[in-house]
Scaffold this motif. Structure first.
Motif, PDB file in Angstrom:
ATOM      1  N   LYS A  39       0.818  -1.220   0.000  1.00  0.00           N
ATOM      2  CA  LYS A  39       0.000   0.000   0.000  1.00  0.00           C
ATOM      3  C   LYS A  39       0.853   1.272   0.000  1.00  0.00           C
ATOM      4  O   LYS A  39       0.407   2.314  -0.450  1.00  0.00           O
ATOM      5  CB  LYS A  39      -0.915   0.016   1.215  1.00  0.00           C
ATOM      6  CG  LYS A  39      -1.768  -1.212   1.368  1.00  0.00           C
ATOM      7  CD  LYS A  39      -2.892  -1.258   0.368  1.00  0.00           C
ATOM      8  CE  LYS A  39      -3.758  -2.479   0.604  1.00  0.00           C
ATOM      9  NZ  LYS A  39      -4.871  -2.583  -0.333  1.00  0.00           N
ATOM     10  N   PRO A  89      -2.574 -11.335  -5.992  1.00  0.00           N
ATOM     11  CA  PRO A  89      -3.790 -11.631  -5.232  1.00  0.00           C
ATOM     12  C   PRO A  89      -4.858 -10.573  -5.509  1.00  0.00           C
ATOM     13  O   PRO A  89      -4.524  -9.406  -5.743  1.00  0.00           O
ATOM     14  CB  PRO A  89      -3.341 -11.550  -3.768  1.00  0.00           C
ATOM     15  CG  PRO A  89      -2.072 -10.785  -3.764  1.00  0.00           C
ATOM     16  CD  PRO A  89      -1.488 -10.821  -5.141  1.00  0.00           C
ATOM     17  N   GLY A  90      -6.120 -10.958  -5.453  1.00  0.00           N
ATOM     18  CA  GLY A  90      -7.203 -10.006  -5.736  1.00  0.00           C
ATOM     19  C   GLY A  90      -8.153  -9.844  -4.574  1.00  0.00           C
ATOM     20  O   GLY A  90      -8.732 -10.815  -4.097  1.00  0.00           O
ATOM     21  N   GLY A  91      -8.300  -8.600  -4.093  1.00  0.00           N
ATOM     22  CA  GLY A  91      -9.277  -8.274  -3.052  1.00  0.00           C
ATOM     23  C   GLY A  91     -10.210  -7.202  -3.599  1.00  0.00           C
ATOM     24  O   GLY A  91     -11.180  -7.485  -4.292  1.00  0.00           O
ATOM     25  N   ASN A 113      -4.767  -3.331  -6.806  1.00  0.00           N
ATOM     26  CA  ASN A 113      -3.371  -3.656  -7.092  1.00  0.00           C
ATOM     27  C   ASN A 113      -3.203  -4.322  -8.452  1.00  0.00           C
ATOM     28  O   ASN A 113      -2.293  -3.980  -9.214  1.00  0.00           O
ATOM     29  CB  ASN A 113      -2.821  -4.574  -5.995  1.00  0.00           C
ATOM     30  CG  ASN A 113      -1.321  -4.571  -5.942  1.00  0.00           C
ATOM     31  OD1 ASN A 113      -0.681  -3.546  -6.193  1.00  0.00           O
ATOM     32  ND2 ASN A 113      -0.740  -5.714  -5.624  1.00  0.00           N
ATOM     33  N   THR A 141       2.259  -9.356  -1.301  1.00  0.00           N
ATOM     34  CA  THR A 141       1.732  -8.024  -0.976  1.00  0.00           C
ATOM     35  C   THR A 141       1.969  -7.595   0.467  1.00  0.00           C
ATOM     36  O   THR A 141       1.959  -6.406   0.769  1.00  0.00           O
ATOM     37  CB  THR A 141       0.232  -8.029  -1.271  1.00  0.00           C
ATOM     38  OG1 THR A 141      -0.324  -9.254  -0.748  1.00  0.00           O
ATOM     39  CG2 THR A 141      -0.045  -7.941  -2.753  1.00  0.00           C
TER      40      THR A 141
HETATM   41  N1  F0G Z   1      -2.804  -8.490  -0.224  1.00  0.00           N
HETATM   42  C1  F0G Z   1      -2.822  -7.759   0.909  1.00  0.00           C
HETATM   43  C2  F0G Z   1      -1.806  -8.055   1.936  1.00  0.00           C
HETATM   44  C3  F0G Z   1      -3.792  -6.737   1.075  1.00  0.00           C
HETATM   45  O1  F0G Z   1      -3.769  -6.013   2.184  1.00  0.00           O
HETATM   46  C4  F0G Z   1      -4.747  -6.522   0.065  1.00  0.00           C
HETATM   47  C5  F0G Z   1      -5.769  -5.489   0.199  1.00  0.00           C
HETATM   48  C6  F0G Z   1      -4.664  -7.320  -1.089  1.00  0.00           C
HETATM   49  C7  F0G Z   1      -3.692  -8.289  -1.208  1.00  0.00           C
HETATM   50  C8  F0G Z   1      -5.591  -7.152  -2.228  1.00  0.00           C
HETATM   51  O2  F0G Z   1      -5.262  -6.015  -2.956  1.00  0.00           O
HETATM   52  O3  F0G Z   1      -7.433  -4.862  -2.738  1.00  0.00           O
HETATM   53  O4  F0G Z   1      -5.738  -4.087  -4.361  1.00  0.00           O
HETATM   54  O5  F0G Z   1      -6.931  -6.235  -4.728  1.00  0.00           O
HETATM   55  N2  F0G Z   1      -5.957  -4.826   1.256  1.00  0.00           N
HETATM   56  C9  F0G Z   1      -6.857  -3.677   1.374  1.00  0.00           C
HETATM   57  C10 F0G Z   1      -6.703  -2.990   2.704  1.00  0.00           C
HETATM   58  C11 F0G Z   1      -8.219  -3.872   0.914  1.00  0.00           C
HETATM   59  O6  F0G Z   1      -7.642  -2.305   3.166  1.00  0.00           O
HETATM   60  O7  F0G Z   1      -5.644  -3.092   3.307  1.00  0.00           O
HETATM   61  P1  F0G Z   1      -6.403  -5.243  -3.762  1.00  0.00           P
END
Ligand code: F0G
Length: 463
Positions: free
Chosen positions: A138, A263-265, A269, A402
């Motif tokens: 981040k 990875p996808g959240g 990213n 990540t």
């Molecule tokens: N990996 C980690 C360690 C994360 O903290 C996140 C997202 C992701 C992968 C996924 O990334 O959202 O861009 O697809 N974390 C966010 C947060 C949502 O609030 O810290 P992404």
């Protein structure tokens, strides 16, 4: 203001905003960063770039590569950041404004020999974004977006988060002399991440909801209060996060790997790294696009389902549940951006089970690297992509890790003690994890006791 700081404005980095849906252009966005015409997301674009010609600032691709390399020996503030070092590819701050930086970026690229064997590929590397100042990817987006918040004169910044965005935002706000407001789901983020935002001085609110509920509340709040939104719907975050892709290609001497796995959240990213790839190809910095694939946890898989059940035409929000709390997200904001780059690069979207993710995390640890659970879905997903023939054994693969292994020690301890899945529906499958478990061993304080333990391990031939 440091008088020796370089002017980081360059003609090439004059940027505008464009809606990804209706194409409306703007110089600045409303506080919710949504297009006022259609409500979709904005992206940053650079009218000064000429496709395939390098940048119009008179710097063709080779000269830019040399410039970025030379900056590695510079002591100027912006040059010491692994993000602002690539500032020709970023929106420019106004003259007289310095970036807020913790020297983010500059993250290592590691070989993963043991994981490569386990996945069935010959060349496997990991770009570890957990090696950033607040221990997650981040920071690369936070340095850009927080700098724009300060330039625009905001006193408060805010985000909804599963823990990493909030840790990062709190740190950058503090460095930049701004206040920060964090909305997190109560009881659903790791203690390490929560403790970071407290230490960096954020006003931290644990809401009785999930991440998606926190986003809902924050979107209403930013329309009523003078608060700068630092979630990844903010396109200046995506621009900073883009540099992980650029730095990766620089580390590979501008030779594209065959595959990059992310990875996808909330899908910011993957969008950012994909944008970097497409732009680098467009600017002549690379000649071939790596395939970008996105991996989700099975319990938090709305993007996977969108692709496989609705051909990417719509996304139906889900109720998310996974031990990888970072990606416990049911309604990802940037899914259209991610879809676009997955399609543009020829990648795929895969999902993995909790057991597969836990196994992969221990394997990444056993390569001496380690990561947090959400990052490990990349290796688990790669194994599936190899099995189904999408990744060939002689192709080169880079995983984007990540978050740092210390972000979620509770998960790691439970894994090694063997009770991570106790009382859950996955308990019956957890036996497969035993060979990787290393519970701490309590012994009498004698040399004999320790020597005997050592012999036992040797005799059993355990690695
Ligand atoms: N990996 C980690 C360690 C994360 O903290 C996140 C997202 C992701 C992968 C996924 O990334 O959202 O861009 O697809 N974390 C966010 C947060 C949502 O609030 O810290 P992404």
């Amino acid at each position: 203001m440091n008088p020796t700081a370089p002017d980081i404005k360059s003609p090439a980095s004059v940027s505008r905003l464009r809606c990804i849906n209706c194409g409306a252009e703007a110089d600045r966005a409303d506080q919710d960063f949504r297009c006022p015409s259609c409500g979709d997301l904005f992206e940053v674009f650079y009218p000064g770039w000429q496709s395939g010609q390098g940048l119009t600032a008179g710097q063709p691709a080779d000269a830019l590569k040399q410039l970025w390399r030379d900056r590695k020996t510079s002591l100027a503030l912006a040059d010491t950041s692994g993000v602002w070092r690539f500032r020709e590819l970023l929106p420019a701050l106004k003259s007289g404004f310095e970036p807020i930086t913790l020297r983010e970026g500059n993250t290592p690229l590691y070989d993963l020999p043991r994981c490569a064997r386990s996945a069935g590929v010959q060349f496997l590397q990991a770009k570890h974004q957990g090696m950033n100042p607040t221990a997650s990817f981040k920071d690369t987006g936070m340095t850009t977006a927080s700098s724009f918040a300060r330039q625009e004169g905001f006193r408060w910044v805010a985000c909804a988060s599963t823990g990493n965005t909030s840790a990062s935002m709190a740190a950058y706000a503090a460095r930049g002399g701004m206040r920060s407001l964090v909305l997190i789901p109560e009881g659903k983020i790791s203690w390490g991440k929560l403790s970071q935002s407290l230490d960096y001085g954020a006003v931290t609110c644990q809401l009785r909801t999930d991440f998606d509920g926190c986003v809902r509340v924050l979107n209403e709040l930013v329309k009523r209060k003078p608060i700068y939104l630092l979630n990844s719907v903010n396109p200046y975050r995506i621009e900073g996060q883009k540099t992980a892709g650029v730095e990766l290609l620089e580390q590979l001497n501008w030779q594209s790997p065959d595959h990059i796995v992310v990875p996808g959240g909330n899908l910011g990213n993957s969008s950012a790294i994909g944008k970097a790839l497409v732009e680098m190809k467009d600017l002549g910095l690379i000649t071939r696009l790596p395939k970008l694939s996105v991996i989700q946890a099975e319990g938090a898989n709305p993007f996977f389902r969108s692709i496989h059940e609705h051909a990417g035409k719509k996304l139906i929000p889900t109720q998310a549940d996974t031990l990888a709390t970072a990606i416990r997200i049911g309604n990802p904001a940037s899914w259209k951006k991610a879809l676009r780059v997955v399609q543009a690069t020829g990648g795929v979207v895969e999902q993995v089970t909790e057991i597969e993710m836990a196994m992969a995390k221990a394997e990444i640890g056993a390569d001496g690297v380690g990561c947090e659970p959400a990052s490990a879905v990349t290796l688990a997903g790669l194994k599936k992509l190899v099995k189904r023939g999408f990744v060939k054994s002689n192709e080169s693969v880079v995983l984007i890790l990540t978050g740092h292994v210390l972000k979620d020690p509770e998960f790691t301890l439970k894994f090694h003690r063997g009770d991570l899945f106790s009382g859950t529906q996955h308990e019956k499958d957890a036996g497969s994890l035993a060979p990787l478990q290393r519970a701490p061993i309590v012994l009498d304080a004698t040399m004999d006791a320790v020597a005997k333990t050592l012999e036992q391990f040797e005799n059993e031939g355990r690695q």
